[in-house]
Motif scaffolding. Structure first.
Motif, PDB file in Angstrom:
ATOM      1  N   LYS A 364      -7.460  71.541   2.861  1.00 36.87           N
ATOM      2  CA  LYS A 364      -6.250  71.280   2.088  1.00 36.87           C
ATOM      3  C   LYS A 364      -5.060  72.004   2.706  1.00 36.87           C
ATOM      4  CE  LYS A 364      -8.757  70.586  -2.255  1.00 36.87           C
ATOM      5  NZ  LYS A 364      -8.895  70.976  -3.686  1.00 36.87           N
ATOM      6  N   TYR A 365      -3.948  71.281   2.834  1.00 31.99           N
ATOM      7  CA  TYR A 365      -2.744  71.866   3.424  1.00 31.99           C
ATOM      8  C   TYR A 365      -1.464  71.360   2.753  1.00 31.99           C
ATOM      9  CZ  TYR A 365      -3.869  67.575   5.957  1.00 31.99           C
ATOM     10  OH  TYR A 365      -4.251  66.293   6.264  1.00 31.99           O
ATOM     11  N   GLY A 366      -1.588  70.471   1.791  1.00 33.44           N
ATOM     12  CA  GLY A 366      -0.416  69.934   1.120  1.00 33.44           C
ATOM     13  C   GLY A 366       0.424  71.013   0.459  1.00 33.44           C
ATOM     14  N   HIS A 367      -0.233  72.042  -0.086  1.00 34.93           N
ATOM     15  CA  HIS A 367       0.500  73.119  -0.749  1.00 34.93           C
ATOM     16  C   HIS A 367       1.365  73.899   0.238  1.00 34.93           C
ATOM     17  CE1 HIS A 367      -3.143  74.905   0.886  1.00 34.93           C
ATOM     18  NE2 HIS A 367      -2.656  76.118   0.703  1.00 34.93           N
ATOM     19  N   LEU A 368       0.932  73.971   1.491  1.00 36.17           N
ATOM     20  CA  LEU A 368       1.725  74.670   2.507  1.00 36.17           C
ATOM     21  C   LEU A 368       2.987  73.886   2.843  1.00 36.17           C
ATOM     22  CD1 LEU A 368      -1.195  75.822   4.848  1.00 36.17           C
ATOM     23  CD2 LEU A 368       0.117  77.252   3.274  1.00 36.17           C
ATOM     24  N   ASN A 369       2.843  72.575   2.963  1.00 38.15           N
ATOM     25  CA  ASN A 369       4.027  71.745   3.202  1.00 38.15           C
ATOM     26  C   ASN A 369       4.989  71.798   2.018  1.00 38.15           C
ATOM     27  OD1 ASN A 369       3.380  70.798   5.783  1.00 38.15           O
ATOM     28  ND2 ASN A 369       2.090  69.167   4.968  1.00 38.15           N
ATOM     29  N   ASP A 370       4.424  71.755   0.805  1.00 37.93           N
ATOM     30  CA  ASP A 370       5.268  71.839  -0.383  1.00 37.93           C
ATOM     31  C   ASP A 370       6.069  73.136  -0.388  1.00 37.93           C
ATOM     32  OD1 ASP A 370       4.300  69.407  -1.261  1.00 37.93           O
ATOM     33  OD2 ASP A 370       2.822  70.287  -2.630  1.00 37.93           O
ATOM     34  N   TYR A 371       5.403  74.217  -0.031  1.00 36.74           N
ATOM     35  CA  TYR A 371       6.076  75.518   0.002  1.00 36.74           C
ATOM     36  C   TYR A 371       7.199  75.524   1.044  1.00 36.74           C
ATOM     37  CZ  TYR A 371       6.793  80.515   0.791  1.00 36.74           C
ATOM     38  OH  TYR A 371       7.361  81.754   0.949  1.00 36.74           O
ATOM     39  N   MET A 372       6.928  74.990   2.223  1.00 34.30           N
ATOM     40  CA  MET A 372       7.933  74.967   3.286  1.00 34.30           C
ATOM     41  C   MET A 372       9.163  74.162   2.860  1.00 34.30           C
ATOM     42  SD  MET A 372       7.520  73.647   7.237  1.00 34.30           S
ATOM     43  CE  MET A 372       6.905  72.044   6.702  1.00 34.30           C
ATOM     44  N   PHE A 373       8.960  72.999   2.243  1.00 31.70           N
ATOM     45  CA  PHE A 373      10.093  72.191   1.809  1.00 31.70           C
ATOM     46  C   PHE A 373      10.839  72.853   0.659  1.00 31.70           C
ATOM     47  CE2 PHE A 373       8.276  68.863   4.398  1.00 31.70           C
ATOM     48  CZ  PHE A 373       9.384  68.130   4.784  1.00 31.70           C
ATOM     49  N   GLU A 374      10.104  73.512  -0.228  1.00 31.92           N
ATOM     50  CA  GLU A 374      10.758  74.220  -1.327  1.00 31.92           C
ATOM     51  C   GLU A 374      11.642  75.336  -0.785  1.00 31.92           C
ATOM     52  OE1 GLU A 374       9.582  76.925  -5.251  1.00 31.92           O
ATOM     53  OE2 GLU A 374       8.025  75.838  -4.146  1.00 31.92           O
ATOM     54  N   MET A 375      11.137  76.104   0.184  1.00 33.65           N
ATOM     55  CA  MET A 375      11.921  77.196   0.764  1.00 33.65           C
ATOM     56  C   MET A 375      13.140  76.670   1.530  1.00 33.65           C
ATOM     57  SD  MET A 375      10.692  80.241   0.043  1.00 33.65           S
ATOM     58  CE  MET A 375      10.497  79.561  -1.607  1.00 33.65           C
TER      59      MET A 375
END
Length: 406
Positions: A364-375
């Motif tokens: 799973k890596y979707g949460h990492l992308n979500d975090y990057m876009f949020e930041m």
């Protein structure tokens, strides 16, 4: 004639990239009026058809196979090189063009009865090269290499996830703003291994001293270069183990990680607002994003999110190269034709609503992308995503995604 083997295709693709590189350099020396089909035909004294085919090979090819298929035959290429010689263009590039032409002639002779037949053979066989990276034989070789190197140097990682967001800098349109998240998971180091490093090139930045520690409510600076350890996705001992920044090697150094043989995670976020020239208004008309395999790694996931206004004017390619440090902004794909390894990672265009945008084979890596876009304060819908998924990527190599912009 017999079918082209994998080794034959590698040699042909490399020759195509070699021809494109030297022809592009020669054409740069032409007067502006000679850079069109009719202008080249008139200035060099060659027919319009050959002018068109040379220009297509240089400007419209996506890879070395395209170049071989788009170029005129041996006589047409020979005439182009000879006329460049008579115009007293760079003696070095004319010599290199002659050498590339010799290889072109030898390849036609060795693999086929004519240029036309060679083109048909390439078109029939080229699609098979992309399957090599997922073959059982190739996977087994890379796995053995991973095991040998990790035992030899005492370090390894289960996963390297690297995601990049590329967009035009809203306040400095001559540059692209790159945001990158790099997450290494399941890192193991023996007591005799090197310190743990995290590389990120920001040449000659006198301001950067140490990484930020990003908690759940923190933000990374957006106007200036910034590097941070993401606390939520990193092991506590990583933060305590930070020992300094190496200006010479452009990396964060972690020499005080206690019990490094126990697996730990390390996640970093970088913001680089002015390292890459905007290819839409620069001389290079190309950009690339790369990840170097600095630690023996079981699996690489690399995702590049390209802003749609850039993507619509881009063609994309991918390759694996030696780990030599190269300044990305100065290079187009054919500039390093001689450094490309016989490794064929598959590049995928990802629908951001599909399951593979979130996870693949249990990772799973979707949460990492979500975090990057949020930041970053950005919306994924404004981007097109390209993805590599490689098992046992080659240690000390560099996986690079190239964009040629028009």
């Amino acid at each position: 004639m017999s079918q082209l083997e994998k080794e034959d295709l590698i040699a042909l693709s490399r020759n195509g990239e070699q021809l494109k590189n030297v022809f592009r350099h020669l054409i740069k020396e032409f007067p502006q009026s000679a850079c069109s089909i009719s202008g080249m035909s008139k200035w060099l004294g060659i027919n319009r058809s050959n002018s068109q085919r040379v220009l297509n090979a240089v400007n419209r090819s996506h890879n070395g196979f395209d170049v071989i298929c788009m170029l005129p035959g041996v006589a047409g290429v020979q005439e182009f090189v000879e006329q460049c010689r008579k115009k007293k263009l760079s003696a070095l590039y004319v010599k290199e063009a002659s050498k590339a032409l010799e290889t072109f002639q030898d390849n036609i002779k060795n693999y086929s009865r004519s240029h036309s037949e060679l083109k048909r053979m390439i078109q029939d066989a080229a699609s098979e090269v992309g399957q090599e990276n997922t073959s059982a034989s190739s996977l087994h070789k890379r796995q053995r290499y991973y095991q040998s190197i990790s035992e030899l140097i005492g370090e390894k990682a289960d996963v390297l996830f690297a995601a990049y967001v590329l967009r035009v800098n809203a306040k400095r349109s001559d540059y692209l703003h790159e945001t990158a998240l790099v997450s290494k998971q399941g890192i193991s180091h023996t007591s005799s291994a090197r310190p743990f490093f995290q590389y990120y090139a920001k040449t000659g930045d006198p301001v950067f001293k140490e990484p930020h520690i990003l908690g759940s409510k923190d933000n990374l600076p957006k106007k200036n270069f910034g590097a941070a350890i993401v606390e939520n996705f990193s092991s506590p001992k990583l933060i305590k183990g930070y020992s300094g920044y190496s200006q010479k090697h452009e990396c964060l150094v972690f020499n005080n990680v206690r019990q490094p043989q126990e697996p730990f995670d390390a996640t970093f976020l970088f913001s680089n607002p002015d390292a890459i020239q905007n290819p839409l208004n620069s001389d290079t008309h190309s950009s690339s994003t790369a990840i170097s395999i600095k630690n023996p790694t079981k699996r690489l996931i690399m995702m590049v999110f390209m802003e749609r206004q850039l993507d619509i004017r881009s063609t994309v390619n991918v390759g694996c190269y030696s780990g030599n440090h190269l300044f990305e902004g100065d290079l187009s794909l054919d500039e390093i034709w001689d450094d490309k390894l016989p490794e064929f990672p598959e590049l995928k265009i990802i629908n951001l609503d599909s399951p593979v945008a979130e996870e693949s084979d249990g990772l799973k890596y979707g949460h990492l992308n979500d975090y990057m876009f949020e930041m970053s304060g950005l919306d994924k819908k404004d981007f097109v995503c390209y993805m590599l998924d490689v098992s046992y990527p080659i240690w000390s190599s560099c996986y690079r995604i190239y964009f040629e912009h028009c």
